[in-house]
Design a protein around this motif. Structure first.
Motif, PDB file in Angstrom:
ATOM      1  N   MET A   1       0.839  -1.192   0.000  1.00 26.40           N
ATOM      2  CA  MET A   1       0.000   0.000   0.000  1.00 26.40           C
ATOM      3  C   MET A   1       0.872   1.239   0.000  1.00 26.40           C
ATOM      4  O   MET A   1       1.849   1.329   0.750  1.00 26.40           O
ATOM      5  CB  MET A   1      -0.919   0.023   1.232  1.00 26.40           C
ATOM      6  CG  MET A   1      -1.954  -1.099   1.270  1.00 26.40           C
ATOM      7  SD  MET A   1      -2.929  -1.069   2.776  1.00 26.40           S
ATOM      8  CE  MET A   1      -3.777   0.490   2.597  1.00 26.40           C
ATOM      9  N   ASN A   2       0.526   2.216  -0.845  1.00 27.18           N
ATOM     10  CA  ASN A   2       1.270   3.463  -0.857  1.00 27.18           C
ATOM     11  C   ASN A   2       0.832   4.343   0.317  1.00 27.18           C
ATOM     12  O   ASN A   2      -0.098   4.023   1.057  1.00 27.18           O
ATOM     13  CB  ASN A   2       1.086   4.194  -2.194  1.00 27.18           C
ATOM     14  CG  ASN A   2      -0.380   4.425  -2.514  1.00 27.18           C
ATOM     15  OD1 ASN A   2      -1.188   4.696  -1.634  1.00 27.18           O
ATOM     16  ND2 ASN A   2      -0.725   4.324  -3.794  1.00 27.18           N
ATOM     17  N   LEU A   6      -2.555   4.153   2.723  1.00 24.16           N
ATOM     18  CA  LEU A   6      -2.399   3.880   4.150  1.00 24.16           C
ATOM     19  C   LEU A   6      -3.042   4.980   4.993  1.00 24.16           C
ATOM     20  O   LEU A   6      -3.729   4.701   5.990  1.00 24.16           O
ATOM     21  CB  LEU A   6      -0.920   3.754   4.494  1.00 24.16           C
ATOM     22  CG  LEU A   6      -0.582   3.423   5.954  1.00 24.16           C
ATOM     23  CD1 LEU A   6      -1.211   2.106   6.362  1.00 24.16           C
ATOM     24  CD2 LEU A   6       0.920   3.383   6.157  1.00 24.16           C
ATOM     25  N   ILE A 230      -9.933  -2.147  -0.541  1.00 26.36           N
ATOM     26  CA  ILE A 230      -9.829  -3.608  -0.658  1.00 26.36           C
ATOM     27  C   ILE A 230      -9.789  -4.032  -2.118  1.00 26.36           C
ATOM     28  O   ILE A 230      -9.007  -4.912  -2.508  1.00 26.36           O
ATOM     29  CB  ILE A 230     -10.995  -4.282   0.089  1.00 26.36           C
ATOM     30  CG1 ILE A 230     -10.786  -4.140   1.606  1.00 26.36           C
ATOM     31  CG2 ILE A 230     -11.114  -5.757  -0.297  1.00 26.36           C
ATOM     32  CD1 ILE A 230     -11.893  -4.731   2.434  1.00 26.36           C
ATOM     33  N   HIS A 233      -6.135  -2.831  -3.360  1.00 31.17           N
ATOM     34  CA  HIS A 233      -4.925  -3.346  -2.717  1.00 31.17           C
ATOM     35  C   HIS A 233      -5.079  -4.754  -2.145  1.00 31.17           C
ATOM     36  O   HIS A 233      -4.088  -5.334  -1.700  1.00 31.17           O
ATOM     37  CB  HIS A 233      -4.485  -2.393  -1.601  1.00 31.17           C
ATOM     38  CG  HIS A 233      -4.170  -1.010  -2.078  1.00 31.17           C
ATOM     39  ND1 HIS A 233      -3.002  -0.699  -2.742  1.00 31.17           N
ATOM     40  CD2 HIS A 233      -4.892   0.143  -2.025  1.00 31.17           C
ATOM     41  CE1 HIS A 233      -3.006   0.594  -3.054  1.00 31.17           C
ATOM     42  NE2 HIS A 233      -4.139   1.118  -2.640  1.00 31.17           N
ATOM     43  N   GLY A 234      -6.303  -5.290  -2.146  1.00 35.43           N
ATOM     44  CA  GLY A 234      -6.509  -6.643  -1.663  1.00 35.43           C
ATOM     45  C   GLY A 234      -6.865  -6.694  -0.185  1.00 35.43           C
ATOM     46  O   GLY A 234      -6.367  -5.899   0.615  1.00 35.43           O
ATOM     47  N   ALA A 236      -6.081  -8.917   2.014  1.00 34.35           N
ATOM     48  CA  ALA A 236      -4.990  -9.355   2.887  1.00 34.35           C
ATOM     49  C   ALA A 236      -4.180  -8.172   3.411  1.00 34.35           C
ATOM     50  O   ALA A 236      -3.659  -8.220   4.530  1.00 34.35           O
ATOM     51  CB  ALA A 236      -4.078 -10.324   2.135  1.00 34.35           C
ATOM     52  N   ARG A 237      -4.049  -7.106   2.619  1.00 33.92           N
ATOM     53  CA  ARG A 237      -3.297  -5.938   3.060  1.00 33.92           C
ATOM     54  C   ARG A 237      -4.150  -4.964   3.864  1.00 33.92           C
ATOM     55  O   ARG A 237      -3.665  -4.319   4.794  1.00 33.92           O
ATOM     56  CB  ARG A 237      -2.711  -5.200   1.851  1.00 33.92           C
ATOM     57  CG  ARG A 237      -1.616  -5.957   1.112  1.00 33.92           C
ATOM     58  CD  ARG A 237      -0.977  -5.062   0.060  1.00 33.92           C
ATOM     59  NE  ARG A 237       0.114  -5.750  -0.648  1.00 33.92           N
ATOM     60  CZ  ARG A 237      -0.041  -6.430  -1.757  1.00 33.92           C
ATOM     61  NH1 ARG A 237      -1.243  -6.535  -2.304  1.00 33.92           N
ATOM     62  NH2 ARG A 237       0.989  -7.020  -2.341  1.00 33.92           N
ATOM     63  N   VAL A 238      -5.424  -4.838   3.499  1.00 34.06           N
ATOM     64  CA  VAL A 238      -6.263  -3.802   4.103  1.00 34.06           C
ATOM     65  C   VAL A 238      -6.964  -4.291   5.369  1.00 34.06           C
ATOM     66  O   VAL A 238      -6.995  -3.578   6.386  1.00 34.06           O
ATOM     67  CB  VAL A 238      -7.307  -3.304   3.075  1.00 34.06           C
ATOM     68  CG1 VAL A 238      -8.229  -2.265   3.715  1.00 34.06           C
ATOM     69  CG2 VAL A 238      -6.613  -2.725   1.852  1.00 34.06           C
ATOM     70  N   LEU A 241      -5.808  -3.891   9.098  1.00 38.88           N
ATOM     71  CA  LEU A 241      -5.791  -2.555   9.674  1.00 38.88           C
ATOM     72  C   LEU A 241      -7.042  -2.277  10.501  1.00 38.88           C
ATOM     73  O   LEU A 241      -7.064  -1.336  11.293  1.00 38.88           O
ATOM     74  CB  LEU A 241      -5.652  -1.503   8.570  1.00 38.88           C
ATOM     75  CG  LEU A 241      -4.305  -1.503   7.837  1.00 38.88           C
ATOM     76  CD1 LEU A 241      -4.341  -0.537   6.657  1.00 38.88           C
ATOM     77  CD2 LEU A 241      -3.176  -1.132   8.787  1.00 38.88           C
ATOM     78  N   ARG A 284       0.197 -16.555   9.059  1.00 43.93           N
ATOM     79  CA  ARG A 284       1.558 -16.262   8.583  1.00 43.93           C
ATOM     80  C   ARG A 284       2.590 -16.856   9.541  1.00 43.93           C
ATOM     81  O   ARG A 284       3.565 -17.460   9.118  1.00 43.93           O
ATOM     82  CB  ARG A 284       1.756 -14.760   8.480  1.00 43.93           C
ATOM     83  CG  ARG A 284       0.768 -14.068   7.553  1.00 43.93           C
ATOM     84  CD  ARG A 284       0.997 -12.573   7.548  1.00 43.93           C
ATOM     85  NE  ARG A 284      -0.068 -11.874   6.822  1.00 43.93           N
ATOM     86  CZ  ARG A 284      -0.130 -10.563   6.684  1.00 43.93           C
ATOM     87  NH1 ARG A 284       0.803  -9.802   7.217  1.00 43.93           N
ATOM     88  NH2 ARG A 284      -1.128 -10.002   6.025  1.00 43.93           N
TER      89      ARG A 284
END
Length: 289
Positions: A1-2, A6, A230, A233-234, A236-238, A241, A284
């Motif tokens: 994420m940029n 973020l 979502i 960026h998907g 899994a990344r968002v 948070l 993970r």
């Protein structure tokens, strides 16, 4: 994420965390179910005239609207009026993650992973500690209503899965048309129609500003931006948070209401949050191990 994405995610989680103290303030002198009804009415109108209807069956749209509007937020607003603190409520609502995993295992046959079992065990242990040791500032009724609200959120999560690739923002906006009527009827039946009329006709600008914040800022803007993040960026990344929501909620409650945290509440909250972290990141760690 940029950096921009973020910061947007941090803004939305901050709005969602602060929303709990706005709820607490708004239901202090108004029927809680009516406040919830007004929140969803503002979220639906006039947005439905500009947002296409989601491509989902009517029963799914109604189910999602009732699960989120009546069960999740209706019961949450009621629980907060009955004594649930804003900060603790923001944390306990995250129990939806565990309820979602349990329902998915029961309904969809999904397997619960070992780290999820440990996370669920920690979180429910924390719930037991909170219920037993947090003192007289928290009633068992408000605790039970908050957990039922989290269960309603979990049901809505399964309905989102069943919707396939439906536009989430459209689903949120159109489903917001469903809760206002049953919530307003329940408010009139439980608190009296005089209280409903008095709230609508005599509330000040601060109350209506709170309703606008909950309906537009928290629901329309919040879910709209979150869904866009979502999609770009998907999940899994968002999605991880969202763990910041109870952090912002606890901080906002401490600043606004000087919320006290006796040892029992601190221990229980720590166990619940540890369970959440394990639930989100345990996969993970397990694979690395």
């Amino acid at each position: 994420m940029n950096t921009r994405a973020l910061l947007l995610a941090l803004l939305i989680t901050g709005i969602w965390g602060v929303n709990f103290i706005v709820i607490k303030w708004s239901v202090a002198g108004a029927p809680p179910l009516l406040v919830a009804a007004l929140r969803f009415l503002v979220a639906a109108l006039p947005a439905v005239f500009f947002v296409p209807r989601p491509r989902v069956p009517a029963r799914l749209l109604w189910g999602y609207g009732l699960a989120v509007g009546v069960v999740q937020f209706g019961l949450l607003y009621l629980a907060i009026q009955l004594g649930m603190s804003a900060g603790l409520g923001s944390l306990l609502m995250q129990m939806q993650a565990f309820f979602t995993a349990l329902l998915a295992a029961r309904v969809l046959g999904e397997r619960i992973q070992p780290w999820q079992v440990l996370g669920i065990t920690l979180a429910f242990s924390g719930m037991g500690v909170i219920g037993a040791l947090s003192g007289g500032d928290l009633t068992l009724l408000s605790l039970a209503l908050t957990l039922l609200a989290a269960l309603g959120w979990a049901v809505s999560n399964l309905l989102v899965r069943a919707s396939g690739g439906a536009n989430m923002f459209s689903l949120v906006v159109w489903s917001a048309l469903i809760p206002p009527v049953p919530l307003a009827l329940l408010a009139g039946l439980t608190t009296g129609w005089d209280a409903v009329t008095r709230t609508i006709t005599h509330s000040g600008a601060g109350f209506w500003a709170a309703v606008l914040f909950m309906g537009l800022g928290n629901t329309v803007l919040g879910f709209g931006v979150w869904a866009a993040l979502i999609q770009r960026h998907g999940a899994a990344r968002v999605a991880p948070l969202s763990l910041l929501v109870p952090v912002f909620g606890l901080l906002a409650s401490a600043l606004a209401y000087h919320e006290a945290f006796p040892p029992g509440k601190v221990l229980g909250a720590a166990l619940v949050f540890a369970g959440l972290v394990l639930h989100v990141f345990g996969g993970r760690w397990w694979r690395r191990a």
